[in-house]
Design an enzyme around this catalytic site. Structure first.
Site, PDB file in Angstrom:
ATOM      1  N   GLU A 266       0.888  -1.165   0.000  1.00  0.00           N
ATOM      2  CA  GLU A 266       0.000   0.000   0.000  1.00  0.00           C
ATOM      3  C   GLU A 266       0.928   1.218   0.000  1.00  0.00           C
ATOM      4  OE1 GLU A 266      -1.864   2.998   1.045  1.00  0.00           O
ATOM      5  OE2 GLU A 266      -2.233   2.078   2.993  1.00  0.00           O
ATOM      6  N   CYS A 300      -1.973   8.884   2.492  1.00  0.00           N
ATOM      7  CA  CYS A 300      -1.714   8.394   1.139  1.00  0.00           C
ATOM      8  C   CYS A 300      -2.918   8.703   0.253  1.00  0.00           C
ATOM      9  CB  CYS A 300      -1.357   6.924   1.138  1.00  0.00           C
ATOM     10  SG  CYS A 300      -2.531   5.947   1.996  1.00  0.00           S
TER      11      CYS A 300
HETATM   12  C1  UN1 Z   1      -3.140   5.948   4.693  1.00  0.00           C
HETATM   13  O1  UN1 Z   1      -3.008   7.152   4.465  1.00  0.00           O
HETATM   14  O2  UN1 Z   1      -2.143   5.177   4.669  1.00  0.00           O
HETATM   15  O3  UN1 Z   1      -8.915   6.591   3.598  1.00  0.00           O
HETATM   16  C2  UN1 Z   1      -4.419   5.312   5.075  1.00  0.00           C
HETATM   17  C3  UN1 Z   1      -8.281   7.204   4.449  1.00  0.00           C
HETATM   18  C4  UN1 Z   1      -8.000   6.490   5.751  1.00  0.00           C
HETATM   19  C5  UN1 Z   1      -6.806   5.608   5.631  1.00  0.00           C
HETATM   20  C6  UN1 Z   1      -5.600   6.232   5.013  1.00  0.00           C
HETATM   21  N1  UN1 Z   1      -9.153   5.699   6.089  1.00  0.00           N
HETATM   22  O4  UN1 Z   1      -7.896   8.352   4.295  1.00  0.00           O
END
Ligand code: UN1
Length: 513
Positions: A266, A300
Protein backbone atom coordinates in the site's frame (compact mmCIF):
# COMPACT_ATOMS: atom_id res chain seq x y z
CA UNK A 1 6.07 16.94 28.24
CA UNK A 2 2.88 18.25 29.83
CA UNK A 3 1.36 16.47 32.82
CA UNK A 4 -1.69 15.71 30.64
CA UNK A 5 0.48 13.74 28.20
CA UNK A 6 2.34 12.06 31.07
CA UNK A 7 -0.97 10.90 32.52
CA UNK A 8 -1.98 9.50 29.12
CA UNK A 9 1.27 7.53 28.93
CA UNK A 10 0.53 6.19 32.41
CA UNK A 11 -3.00 5.26 31.43
CA UNK A 12 -1.66 3.36 28.44
CA UNK A 13 0.87 1.54 30.60
CA UNK A 14 3.94 3.04 28.90
CA UNK A 15 6.94 3.19 31.21
CA UNK A 16 10.09 5.23 30.79
CA UNK A 17 12.59 2.47 30.05
CA UNK A 18 10.88 0.76 27.14
CA UNK A 19 12.07 -2.45 25.61
CA UNK A 20 13.06 -3.10 22.01
CA UNK A 21 10.63 -5.91 21.35
CA UNK A 22 7.63 -7.66 22.78
CA UNK A 23 6.09 -11.06 22.23
CA UNK A 24 2.98 -10.17 24.20
CA UNK A 25 3.35 -9.74 27.93
CA UNK A 26 7.11 -10.30 27.70
CA UNK A 27 9.26 -7.35 26.75
CA UNK A 28 12.94 -7.70 25.90
CA UNK A 29 16.01 -5.88 24.69
CA UNK A 30 15.85 -3.36 27.54
CA UNK A 31 19.64 -3.36 27.85
CA UNK A 32 20.20 -2.53 24.16
CA UNK A 33 22.23 0.60 23.61
CA UNK A 34 20.94 1.61 20.20
CA UNK A 35 17.90 3.83 20.61
CA UNK A 36 15.11 5.61 18.76
CA UNK A 37 14.05 9.04 19.93
CA UNK A 38 10.41 9.96 19.59
CA UNK A 39 9.97 13.72 19.29
CA UNK A 40 6.53 15.26 19.13
CA UNK A 41 6.09 17.48 16.08
CA UNK A 42 3.50 19.34 18.16
CA UNK A 43 6.00 20.99 20.50
CA UNK A 44 9.35 19.50 19.45
CA UNK A 45 9.78 17.81 22.82
CA UNK A 46 11.38 14.41 23.29
CA UNK A 47 8.51 12.16 24.40
CA UNK A 48 10.59 9.05 24.98
CA UNK A 49 13.63 7.11 23.95
CA UNK A 50 12.83 3.61 22.75
CA UNK A 51 15.28 0.75 22.32
CA UNK A 52 16.12 -0.81 18.94
CA UNK A 53 15.96 -4.57 18.41
CA UNK A 54 19.13 -6.20 17.10
CA UNK A 55 19.34 -9.23 14.81
CA UNK A 56 19.41 -11.66 17.77
CA UNK A 57 16.32 -10.02 19.31
CA UNK A 58 14.56 -10.26 15.95
CA UNK A 59 15.45 -13.91 15.62
CA UNK A 60 14.12 -14.73 19.08
CA UNK A 61 10.82 -13.09 18.15
CA UNK A 62 10.51 -15.08 14.93
CA UNK A 63 11.15 -18.34 16.81
CA UNK A 64 8.51 -17.43 19.39
CA UNK A 65 6.06 -16.54 16.62
CA UNK A 66 6.66 -19.84 14.84
CA UNK A 67 5.92 -21.75 18.06
CA UNK A 68 2.81 -19.67 18.72
CA UNK A 69 1.47 -20.30 15.22
CA UNK A 70 1.24 -24.05 15.93
CA UNK A 71 -1.29 -23.47 18.71
CA UNK A 72 -3.04 -20.35 17.36
CA UNK A 73 -3.92 -21.94 14.01
CA UNK A 74 -5.74 -24.73 15.86
CA UNK A 75 -7.97 -22.35 17.83
CA UNK A 76 -11.36 -22.29 16.04
CA UNK A 77 -11.73 -19.14 13.98
CA UNK A 78 -14.84 -17.88 15.87
CA UNK A 79 -12.88 -18.25 19.13
CA UNK A 80 -10.05 -16.20 17.61
CA UNK A 81 -12.75 -13.71 16.61
CA UNK A 82 -13.96 -13.52 20.20
CA UNK A 83 -10.48 -12.41 21.28
CA UNK A 84 -10.40 -9.78 18.53
CA UNK A 85 -13.84 -8.65 19.76
CA UNK A 86 -12.38 -8.11 23.21
CA UNK A 87 -9.48 -6.20 21.65
CA UNK A 88 -12.05 -3.90 20.00
CA UNK A 89 -13.68 -3.35 23.40
CA UNK A 90 -10.29 -2.54 24.94
CA UNK A 91 -9.77 0.02 22.17
CA UNK A 92 -13.17 1.55 22.97
CA UNK A 93 -12.03 1.96 26.57
CA UNK A 94 -8.73 3.50 25.47
CA UNK A 95 -10.02 5.53 22.52
CA UNK A 96 -9.48 8.89 24.13
CA UNK A 97 -6.03 8.12 25.52
CA UNK A 98 -4.71 6.36 22.41
CA UNK A 99 -6.26 8.93 20.05
CA UNK A 100 -4.62 11.72 22.04
CA UNK A 101 -1.24 9.99 21.93
CA UNK A 102 -1.59 9.52 18.15
CA UNK A 103 -2.29 13.23 17.85
CA UNK A 104 0.67 14.17 20.06
CA UNK A 105 3.22 11.76 18.62
CA UNK A 106 2.21 12.04 14.96
CA UNK A 107 0.73 15.55 14.83
CA UNK A 108 -2.69 14.91 13.27
CA UNK A 109 -5.69 16.75 14.70
CA UNK A 110 -7.27 15.28 17.81
CA UNK A 111 -10.47 14.56 15.84
CA UNK A 112 -8.40 12.60 13.32
CA UNK A 113 -6.55 10.84 16.15
CA UNK A 114 -9.89 9.67 17.55
CA UNK A 115 -10.99 8.77 14.01
CA UNK A 116 -7.94 6.60 13.61
CA UNK A 117 -8.76 4.63 16.77
CA UNK A 118 -12.36 4.36 15.53
CA UNK A 119 -11.01 2.72 12.34
CA UNK A 120 -9.29 0.17 14.59
CA UNK A 121 -12.53 -0.52 16.44
CA UNK A 122 -14.41 -0.84 13.14
CA UNK A 123 -11.93 -3.32 11.67
CA UNK A 124 -12.15 -5.42 14.85
CA UNK A 125 -15.95 -5.58 14.46
CA UNK A 126 -15.50 -6.49 10.79
CA UNK A 127 -12.97 -9.19 11.65
CA UNK A 128 -15.26 -10.69 14.31
CA UNK A 129 -17.98 -11.21 11.68
CA UNK A 130 -15.42 -12.57 9.28
CA UNK A 131 -14.28 -15.14 11.82
CA UNK A 132 -17.56 -17.00 11.23
CA UNK A 133 -17.21 -16.76 7.45
CA UNK A 134 -13.83 -17.17 5.65
CA UNK A 135 -15.86 -18.96 3.02
CA UNK A 136 -14.52 -21.30 0.38
CA UNK A 137 -16.46 -22.43 -2.68
CA UNK A 138 -17.84 -25.89 -3.41
CA UNK A 139 -17.55 -27.13 -7.00
CA UNK A 140 -19.17 -29.95 -8.94
CA UNK A 141 -16.72 -32.67 -9.82
CA UNK A 142 -16.72 -34.14 -13.37
CA UNK A 143 -16.28 -37.58 -11.80
CA UNK A 144 -19.13 -39.56 -10.18
CA UNK A 145 -19.21 -39.78 -6.37
CA UNK A 146 -16.54 -37.15 -6.01
CA UNK A 147 -16.75 -33.92 -4.06
CA UNK A 148 -14.64 -30.86 -4.68
CA UNK A 149 -14.31 -27.82 -2.52
CA UNK A 150 -11.79 -25.26 -1.44
CA UNK A 151 -10.83 -24.14 1.99
CA UNK A 152 -8.67 -21.37 3.34
CA UNK A 153 -5.84 -21.98 5.79
CA UNK A 154 -3.63 -19.48 7.61
CA UNK A 155 -0.23 -18.62 6.17
CA UNK A 156 1.92 -18.44 9.30
CA UNK A 157 3.75 -15.27 10.29
CA UNK A 158 2.45 -12.02 8.78
CA UNK A 159 5.08 -9.26 8.83
CA UNK A 160 3.54 -5.81 9.11
CA UNK A 161 5.62 -2.75 8.23
CA UNK A 162 3.63 0.42 8.87
CA UNK A 163 4.11 4.13 8.25
CA UNK A 164 4.02 7.14 10.58
CA UNK A 165 0.92 8.75 9.08
CA UNK A 166 -1.54 6.11 10.29
CA UNK A 167 0.63 4.79 13.08
CA UNK A 168 -1.98 2.50 14.63
CA UNK A 169 -4.94 1.98 12.25
CA UNK A 170 -3.03 0.38 9.40
CA UNK A 171 -1.40 -2.11 11.78
CA UNK A 172 -4.86 -3.01 13.11
CA UNK A 173 -6.30 -3.52 9.61
CA UNK A 174 -3.61 -6.11 9.06
CA UNK A 175 -3.50 -7.59 12.55
CA UNK A 176 -7.26 -7.99 13.05
CA UNK A 177 -7.66 -9.87 9.76
CA UNK A 178 -4.44 -11.85 10.13
CA UNK A 179 -5.44 -12.97 13.63
CA UNK A 180 -8.96 -14.20 12.81
CA UNK A 181 -7.46 -15.98 9.80
CA UNK A 182 -5.20 -17.91 12.22
CA UNK A 183 -1.91 -16.14 11.58
CA UNK A 184 0.54 -14.65 14.02
CA UNK A 185 2.01 -11.18 13.45
CA UNK A 186 5.31 -9.37 13.73
CA UNK A 187 4.91 -5.61 13.57
CA UNK A 188 7.64 -3.12 12.74
CA UNK A 189 6.10 0.32 13.23
CA UNK A 190 7.58 3.51 11.82
CA UNK A 191 10.66 4.64 13.74
CA UNK A 192 8.94 8.02 13.96
CA UNK A 193 6.01 6.73 16.01
CA UNK A 194 7.23 4.01 18.40
CA UNK A 195 5.14 5.08 21.37
CA UNK A 196 1.74 4.63 19.79
CA UNK A 197 2.89 1.16 18.73
CA UNK A 198 4.04 0.34 22.27
CA UNK A 199 0.63 1.50 23.53
CA UNK A 200 -1.18 -0.82 21.09
CA UNK A 201 1.03 -3.72 22.10
CA UNK A 202 0.17 -3.15 25.76
CA UNK A 203 -3.55 -3.08 24.96
CA UNK A 204 -3.55 -6.26 22.88
CA UNK A 205 -1.20 -8.05 25.31
CA UNK A 206 -3.60 -7.41 28.20
CA UNK A 207 -6.47 -8.93 26.19
CA UNK A 208 -4.33 -11.92 25.25
CA UNK A 209 -3.26 -12.43 28.84
CA UNK A 210 -6.85 -12.43 30.07
CA UNK A 211 -7.60 -15.16 27.50
CA UNK A 212 -4.43 -17.20 28.12
CA UNK A 213 -3.24 -16.67 24.57
CA UNK A 214 0.37 -17.87 24.12
CA UNK A 215 3.27 -15.44 23.86
CA UNK A 216 4.29 -14.85 20.26
CA UNK A 217 0.88 -14.41 18.61
CA UNK A 218 1.22 -10.62 18.33
CA UNK A 219 4.77 -9.32 18.35
CA UNK A 220 6.32 -5.88 18.17
CA UNK A 221 9.85 -5.21 16.98
CA UNK A 222 11.15 -1.66 17.15
CA UNK A 223 13.84 -0.59 14.77
CA UNK A 224 14.68 1.15 11.57
CA UNK A 225 15.40 -0.03 8.05
CA UNK A 226 17.64 -2.87 9.20
CA UNK A 227 14.79 -4.61 11.01
CA UNK A 228 12.58 -4.11 7.94
CA UNK A 229 15.24 -5.73 5.78
CA UNK A 230 15.58 -8.69 8.13
CA UNK A 231 11.84 -9.22 7.74
CA UNK A 232 11.63 -8.83 3.97
CA UNK A 233 14.49 -11.28 3.37
CA UNK A 234 13.25 -13.82 5.92
CA UNK A 235 11.81 -16.98 4.34
CA UNK A 236 10.05 -17.74 7.64
CA UNK A 237 7.63 -14.85 6.95
CA UNK A 238 5.34 -15.89 4.10
CA UNK A 239 3.54 -12.52 3.84
CA UNK A 240 4.90 -9.01 4.23
CA UNK A 241 2.28 -6.27 4.31
CA UNK A 242 4.03 -2.93 3.87
CA UNK A 243 2.73 0.63 3.84
CA UNK A 244 4.96 3.50 2.80
CA UNK A 245 6.57 5.22 -0.14
CA UNK A 246 6.76 3.71 -3.62
CA UNK A 247 10.55 3.66 -3.28
CA UNK A 248 10.31 1.59 -0.11
CA UNK A 249 7.65 -0.66 -1.70
CA UNK A 250 9.89 -1.46 -4.66
CA UNK A 251 12.67 -2.57 -2.30
CA UNK A 252 10.20 -4.69 -0.29
CA UNK A 253 8.72 -6.27 -3.43
CA UNK A 254 12.18 -7.10 -4.79
CA UNK A 255 13.36 -8.73 -1.55
CA UNK A 256 10.14 -10.66 -0.92
CA UNK A 257 9.77 -11.58 -4.61
CA UNK A 258 13.33 -12.93 -4.75
CA UNK A 259 12.33 -15.57 -2.20
CA UNK A 260 8.88 -16.03 -3.81
CA UNK A 261 7.11 -14.74 -0.73
CA UNK A 262 3.89 -12.77 -0.89
CA UNK A 263 3.77 -9.04 -0.45
CA UNK A 264 0.80 -6.78 0.10
CA UNK A 265 1.79 -3.24 -0.79
CA UNK A 266 0.00 0.00 0.00
CA UNK A 267 2.22 2.74 -1.39
CA UNK A 268 2.06 6.29 -2.66
CA UNK A 269 -0.95 8.07 -4.10
CA UNK A 270 -1.37 11.13 -6.28
CA UNK A 271 -5.05 11.57 -5.85
CA UNK A 272 -7.20 13.95 -7.84
CA UNK A 273 -10.74 15.26 -7.61
CA UNK A 274 -12.44 16.27 -10.84
CA UNK A 275 -14.68 19.29 -10.21
CA UNK A 276 -17.19 19.22 -13.05
CA UNK A 277 -19.34 22.07 -14.30
CA UNK A 278 -22.21 20.00 -12.85
CA UNK A 279 -20.71 19.92 -9.35
CA UNK A 280 -22.29 21.26 -6.18
CA UNK A 281 -19.43 23.66 -5.55
CA UNK A 282 -20.07 24.26 -1.84
CA UNK A 283 -20.07 20.53 -1.15
CA UNK A 284 -17.01 20.09 -3.35
CA UNK A 285 -15.18 22.70 -1.34
CA UNK A 286 -15.41 20.69 1.89
CA UNK A 287 -14.21 17.51 0.18
CA UNK A 288 -11.34 19.30 -1.54
CA UNK A 289 -10.11 21.24 1.48
CA UNK A 290 -10.37 18.34 3.94
CA UNK A 291 -8.68 16.08 1.36
CA UNK A 292 -5.80 18.51 0.85
CA UNK A 293 -5.13 19.76 4.38
CA UNK A 294 -6.42 16.90 6.58
CA UNK A 295 -3.49 15.18 8.36
CA UNK A 296 -1.51 18.15 6.93
CA UNK A 297 -1.55 16.45 3.53
CA UNK A 298 0.17 13.34 4.90
CA UNK A 299 -2.42 10.69 4.02
CA UNK A 300 -1.71 8.39 1.14
CA UNK A 301 -5.27 9.35 0.13
CA UNK A 302 -4.69 13.13 0.47
CA UNK A 303 -6.03 15.22 -2.39
CA UNK A 304 -3.02 16.48 -4.32
CA UNK A 305 -4.67 17.63 -7.54
CA UNK A 306 -7.95 19.35 -8.44
CA UNK A 307 -8.92 19.02 -12.09
CA UNK A 308 -11.50 21.78 -12.55
CA UNK A 309 -13.81 22.50 -15.48
CA UNK A 310 -12.92 25.79 -17.16
CA UNK A 311 -16.44 27.20 -16.67
CA UNK A 312 -16.24 26.93 -12.86
CA UNK A 313 -12.47 27.30 -12.50
CA UNK A 314 -12.37 30.94 -11.40
CA UNK A 315 -15.38 30.66 -9.10
CA UNK A 316 -14.07 27.51 -7.42
CA UNK A 317 -10.54 28.87 -7.10
CA UNK A 318 -11.92 31.98 -5.39
CA UNK A 319 -13.82 29.76 -2.93
CA UNK A 320 -10.67 27.78 -2.22
CA UNK A 321 -8.59 30.88 -1.60
CA UNK A 322 -11.24 32.20 0.80
CA UNK A 323 -11.45 28.86 2.62
CA UNK A 324 -7.66 28.60 2.97
CA UNK A 325 -7.58 32.09 4.52
CA UNK A 326 -9.85 30.76 7.27
CA UNK A 327 -7.74 27.70 8.11
CA UNK A 328 -6.38 27.70 11.63
CA UNK A 329 -2.96 26.10 11.85
CA UNK A 330 -1.54 25.13 15.22
CA UNK A 331 -1.48 22.66 18.10
CA UNK A 332 -3.52 19.67 16.87
CA UNK A 333 -4.61 18.92 20.43
CA UNK A 334 -6.52 22.22 20.39
CA UNK A 335 -9.76 21.32 18.64
CA UNK A 336 -10.13 24.85 17.27
CA UNK A 337 -7.28 24.20 14.86
CA UNK A 338 -7.80 22.57 11.47
CA UNK A 339 -4.18 21.80 10.56
CA UNK A 340 -1.37 20.45 12.72
CA UNK A 341 2.35 20.10 12.01
CA UNK A 342 4.22 17.94 9.53
CA UNK A 343 5.89 14.89 11.06
CA UNK A 344 9.40 16.38 11.29
CA UNK A 345 11.75 18.98 9.89
CA UNK A 346 12.80 16.64 7.05
CA UNK A 347 9.19 16.71 5.90
CA UNK A 348 9.26 20.50 6.10
CA UNK A 349 12.39 20.53 3.92
CA UNK A 350 10.65 18.27 1.36
CA UNK A 351 7.65 20.65 1.38
CA UNK A 352 9.91 23.64 0.71
CA UNK A 353 11.79 21.76 -1.97
CA UNK A 354 8.54 20.84 -3.77
CA UNK A 355 7.36 24.45 -3.69
CA UNK A 356 10.68 25.62 -5.15
CA UNK A 357 10.56 22.93 -7.86
CA UNK A 358 6.96 23.82 -8.68
CA UNK A 359 7.89 27.49 -9.08
CA UNK A 360 10.91 26.61 -11.19
CA UNK A 361 8.65 24.63 -13.54
CA UNK A 362 6.31 27.60 -13.91
CA UNK A 363 3.72 26.90 -11.18
CA UNK A 364 1.77 29.97 -10.09
CA UNK A 365 0.83 30.04 -6.41
CA UNK A 366 -2.64 31.44 -5.70
CA UNK A 367 -2.13 30.68 -1.99
CA UNK A 368 1.50 30.98 -0.92
CA UNK A 369 3.15 28.48 1.41
CA UNK A 370 5.70 29.08 4.11
CA UNK A 371 6.96 27.90 7.46
CA UNK A 372 5.30 29.35 10.55
CA UNK A 373 7.50 30.73 13.29
CA UNK A 374 6.94 31.97 16.84
CA UNK A 375 6.35 30.36 20.22
CA UNK A 376 3.29 28.39 19.09
CA UNK A 377 5.29 26.85 16.26
CA UNK A 378 8.54 26.17 18.12
CA UNK A 379 8.89 22.62 16.74
CA UNK A 380 9.58 24.12 13.30
CA UNK A 381 7.13 21.63 11.75
CA UNK A 382 4.15 23.91 11.06
CA UNK A 383 3.65 24.96 7.45
CA UNK A 384 1.00 26.86 5.54
CA UNK A 385 -1.19 24.82 3.21
CA UNK A 386 -0.73 26.27 -0.27
CA UNK A 387 -2.26 26.10 -3.73
CA UNK A 388 -0.56 26.32 -7.12
CA UNK A 389 -1.81 26.44 -10.71
CA UNK A 390 0.22 23.89 -12.66
CA UNK A 391 0.36 21.60 -15.67
CA UNK A 392 -0.27 17.97 -14.90
CA UNK A 393 2.95 16.94 -16.59
CA UNK A 394 5.24 19.01 -14.35
CA UNK A 395 7.73 16.61 -12.80
CA UNK A 396 6.80 17.74 -9.29
CA UNK A 397 3.08 17.18 -9.97
CA UNK A 398 3.84 13.60 -10.98
CA UNK A 399 5.48 13.06 -7.61
CA UNK A 400 3.83 12.47 -4.22
CA UNK A 401 4.96 15.07 -1.68
CA UNK A 402 3.64 14.29 1.80
CA UNK A 403 2.61 17.90 2.55
CA UNK A 404 -0.38 20.23 2.10
CA UNK A 405 0.40 21.41 -1.42
CA UNK A 406 -2.62 21.41 -3.73
CA UNK A 407 -2.25 21.63 -7.51
CA UNK A 408 -4.95 23.12 -9.76
CA UNK A 409 -5.39 21.98 -13.36
CA UNK A 410 -8.04 23.25 -15.82
CA UNK A 411 -10.01 21.05 -18.24
CA UNK A 412 -12.53 21.39 -21.07
CA UNK A 413 -14.02 17.90 -21.63
CA UNK A 414 -14.63 14.99 -19.27
CA UNK A 415 -12.51 12.69 -21.44
CA UNK A 416 -9.63 15.11 -20.99
CA UNK A 417 -10.24 15.34 -17.23
CA UNK A 418 -10.22 11.55 -16.84
CA UNK A 419 -7.07 11.28 -18.95
CA UNK A 420 -5.36 13.89 -16.73
CA UNK A 421 -6.53 12.14 -13.58
CA UNK A 422 -5.01 8.89 -14.83
CA UNK A 423 -1.80 10.47 -16.18
CA UNK A 424 0.33 9.94 -13.07
CA UNK A 425 2.39 6.91 -12.01
CA UNK A 426 0.25 6.27 -8.91
CA UNK A 427 -3.29 4.83 -8.76
CA UNK A 428 -4.73 4.94 -5.26
CA UNK A 429 -7.76 7.21 -4.86
CA UNK A 430 -9.83 9.48 -7.09
CA UNK A 431 -13.13 11.33 -7.11
CA UNK A 432 -15.52 13.28 -9.26
CA UNK A 433 -17.83 15.99 -8.03
CA UNK A 434 -20.88 16.02 -10.31
CA UNK A 435 -24.65 15.88 -10.11
CA UNK A 436 -24.76 14.49 -13.65
CA UNK A 437 -25.38 10.73 -13.78
CA UNK A 438 -23.70 10.22 -17.15
CA UNK A 439 -20.52 11.89 -15.97
CA UNK A 440 -20.47 9.93 -12.73
CA UNK A 441 -20.97 6.59 -14.48
CA UNK A 442 -18.33 7.34 -17.12
CA UNK A 443 -15.85 8.14 -14.34
CA UNK A 444 -16.59 4.79 -12.67
CA UNK A 445 -16.57 2.75 -15.90
CA UNK A 446 -13.64 0.83 -17.38
CA UNK A 447 -12.94 3.98 -19.43
CA UNK A 448 -12.86 6.05 -16.27
CA UNK A 449 -10.60 6.28 -13.25
CA UNK A 450 -7.74 3.76 -13.14
CA UNK A 451 -7.50 3.92 -9.34
CA UNK A 452 -8.28 1.36 -6.65
CA UNK A 453 -10.73 3.83 -5.12
CA UNK A 454 -13.09 5.99 -7.21
CA UNK A 455 -15.70 8.14 -5.47
CA UNK A 456 -18.58 10.34 -6.53
CA UNK A 457 -19.40 13.45 -4.53
CA UNK A 458 -17.03 12.66 -1.71
CA UNK A 459 -13.30 13.41 -1.52
CA UNK A 460 -10.35 11.11 -2.06
CA UNK A 461 -9.54 10.48 1.61
CA UNK A 462 -11.48 9.01 4.48
CA UNK A 463 -12.32 5.56 3.13
CA UNK A 464 -14.47 3.28 5.31
CA UNK A 465 -12.94 0.01 6.48
CA UNK A 466 -15.66 -2.14 4.82
CA UNK A 467 -14.26 -1.61 1.32
CA UNK A 468 -11.02 -3.07 0.03
CA UNK A 469 -8.33 -0.41 0.43
CA UNK A 470 -5.42 0.00 -1.97
CA UNK A 471 -4.51 0.98 -5.49
CA UNK A 472 -2.97 0.19 -8.82
CA UNK A 473 0.26 1.05 -10.67
CA UNK A 474 2.94 2.44 -8.34
CA UNK A 475 0.52 2.25 -5.43
CA UNK A 476 1.48 -1.41 -5.38
CA UNK A 477 -1.70 -3.36 -6.16
CA UNK A 478 -2.43 -4.61 -2.62
CA UNK A 479 -5.83 -4.54 -0.97
CA UNK A 480 -6.23 -4.31 2.79
CA UNK A 481 -9.12 -3.95 5.21
CA UNK A 482 -12.65 -4.79 3.99
CA UNK A 483 -14.39 -6.80 1.25
CA UNK A 484 -12.44 -10.01 0.56
CA UNK A 485 -9.01 -8.55 1.43
CA UNK A 486 -8.77 -11.34 4.05
CA UNK A 487 -7.88 -13.77 1.26
CA UNK A 488 -4.40 -12.22 1.06
CA UNK A 489 -3.77 -13.49 4.60
CA UNK A 490 -4.64 -17.12 3.82
CA UNK A 491 -3.63 -19.90 1.50
CA UNK A 492 -6.25 -21.56 -0.66
CA UNK A 493 -6.40 -25.33 -0.74
CA UNK A 494 -8.45 -27.24 -3.30
CA UNK A 495 -9.73 -30.57 -2.00
CA UNK A 496 -11.17 -33.40 -4.09
CA UNK A 497 -12.68 -36.36 -2.25
CA UNK A 498 -13.54 -39.64 -3.93
CA UNK A 499 -16.25 -41.61 -2.14
CA UNK A 500 -16.80 -44.14 -4.97
CA UNK A 501 -15.43 -47.73 -5.23
CA UNK A 502 -13.18 -46.93 -8.18
CA UNK A 503 -10.50 -44.43 -9.04
CA UNK A 504 -11.54 -42.67 -12.25
CA UNK A 505 -9.00 -40.17 -13.62
CA UNK A 506 -9.91 -36.65 -14.61
CA UNK A 507 -10.16 -35.76 -18.31
CA UNK A 508 -11.33 -39.35 -18.93
CA UNK A 509 -7.78 -40.71 -19.07
CA UNK A 510 -7.62 -44.51 -19.07
CA UNK A 511 -4.95 -46.10 -16.91
CA UNK A 512 -5.56 -49.77 -16.09
CA UNK A 513 -3.16 -52.07 -14.30
C1 UN1 B 1 -3.14 5.95 4.69
O1 UN1 B 1 -3.01 7.15 4.46
O2 UN1 B 1 -2.14 5.18 4.67
O3 UN1 B 1 -8.92 6.59 3.60
C2 UN1 B 1 -4.42 5.31 5.07
C3 UN1 B 1 -8.28 7.20 4.45
C4 UN1 B 1 -8.00 6.49 5.75
C5 UN1 B 1 -6.81 5.61 5.63
C6 UN1 B 1 -5.60 6.23 5.01
N1 UN1 B 1 -9.15 5.70 6.09
O4 UN1 B 1 -7.90 8.35 4.30
Amino acid sequence: MTTAIQSILNRLGIKANNAAFSTGSNWGGVANTQTLDSYSPVDGKLIATAKVADAADYDSVVIKAQEAFITWRSVPAPKRGEIVRQFGDALRENKEALGTLVSYEMGKSLQEGFGEVQEMIDICDFAVGLSRQLYGLTMHSERPSHRMYEQWHPLGIVGIISAFNFPVAVWSWNAALALVCGNVCIWKPSEKTPLTAIACQHIIASVFKANNVAEGVCNLVLGDREVGELMTHDGRIPLISATGSTRMGKAVAAAVGARLGKSLLELGGNNAIIISEHADLDMSLIGAVFGAVGTAGQRCTSTRRLIIHESVYDTFTAKLVKAYAQLRIGDPLDQNNHVGPLIDTNAVAAYQDSIAKCKAEGGKFVVEGGILSGDDYASGCYVKPCIAEVNNDFEIVQHETFAPILYLIKYKTLDEAIALQNAVPQGLSSAIMTLNLREAEQFLSANGSDCGIANVNIGTSGAEIGGAFGGEKETGGGRESGSDAWKAYMRRQTNTINYSNTLPLAQGIKFDL
